[in-house]
Write an enzyme that holds these catalytic residues in place. Structure first.
Site, PDB file in Angstrom:
ATOM      1  CB  SER A 122     -79.498  26.242 -88.671  1.00  0.00           C
ATOM      2  OG  SER A 122     -80.393  25.206 -88.325  1.00  0.00           O
ATOM      3  CE  LYS A 169     -75.152  26.394 -82.973  1.00  0.00           C
ATOM      4  NZ  LYS A 169     -75.963  25.380 -83.629  1.00  0.00           N
ATOM      5  NE  ARG A 229     -74.105  18.726 -89.726  1.00  0.00           N
ATOM      6  CZ  ARG A 229     -74.183  19.960 -89.279  1.00  0.00           C
ATOM      7  NH1 ARG A 229     -75.036  20.796 -89.796  1.00  0.00           N
ATOM      8  NH2 ARG A 229     -73.397  20.386 -88.309  1.00  0.00           N
ATOM      9  CG  HIS A 265     -82.845  20.256 -87.569  1.00  0.00           C
ATOM     10  ND1 HIS A 265     -82.808  21.566 -87.961  1.00  0.00           N
ATOM     11  CD2 HIS A 265     -81.707  20.039 -86.878  1.00  0.00           C
ATOM     12  CE1 HIS A 265     -81.695  22.127 -87.521  1.00  0.00           C
ATOM     13  NE2 HIS A 265     -80.997  21.209 -86.865  1.00  0.00           N
TER      14      HIS A 265
END
Length: 167
Positions: free
Chosen positions: A132, A42, A93, A18
């Protein structure tokens, strides 16, 4: 105001990946907002909004990065409109990220109240695999976090793991 960019995320916790995107973005635009959103998908966040802001502020100060941090909930496009954001930053990614991000972008374009562009920044090679979720798994299993997060975030993670072990 010029080019106002938003880099949104849950940042639970913020990783070196990040930070890489934030650094690169801050040099490209007149203003960068780091948007911490309360992500309904989440639901089990490890860190409160205040803890996330604290971790990010420490990093911005240490790295001398010029960016604002704002917390928001609701539709991303509503927040963008309110903040006069004209550029959305998204990190990529892998190919699977691209598929998700394309769906996300097209949905936001449909819902948007104003025009904006989405810019995809590919993760730097050393952070291509980093998430994360991965960081939390390493923390829970007492692995070396220094590859993935800054020292201040590692301290927050260590504290959180101790709290979780007591419950």
């Amino acid at each position: 105001m010029g080019k106002v960019a938003l880099y949104p995320g849950s940042f639970d916790p913020i990783t070196k990946g990040h930070i890489d995107i934030i650094k690169r973005s801050s040099n490209l635009f007149d203003k960068l907002i780091i948007g911490i959103f309360k992500n309904s998908t989440k639901s089990k966040a490890w860190f409160s909004d205040e803890e996330k802001v604290e971790m990010i502020q420490e990093i911005l100060k240490k790295e001398n990065i010029n960016a604002e941090i704002k917390i928001f909930k609701g539709l991303l496009v509503d927040f963008m409109y309110k903040e006069n954001v004209n550029i959305l930053i998204r990190g990529l990614r892998a190919l699977s990220d691209y598929e998700y991000e394309l769906q996300f972008t097209l949905t936001n374009k449909t819902l948007a109240k104003s025009e904006f562009e989405t810019i995809f920044l590919t993760a730097s090679r050393e952070y291509l695999y980093l998430s994360s979720s991965l960081v939390k798994e390493v923390a829970l299993n007492k692995g070396n976090l220094s590859f993935f997060v800054t020292e201040n975030v590692e301290k927050h993670l260590d504290k959180k793991v101790k709290e979780l072990e007591q419950h």
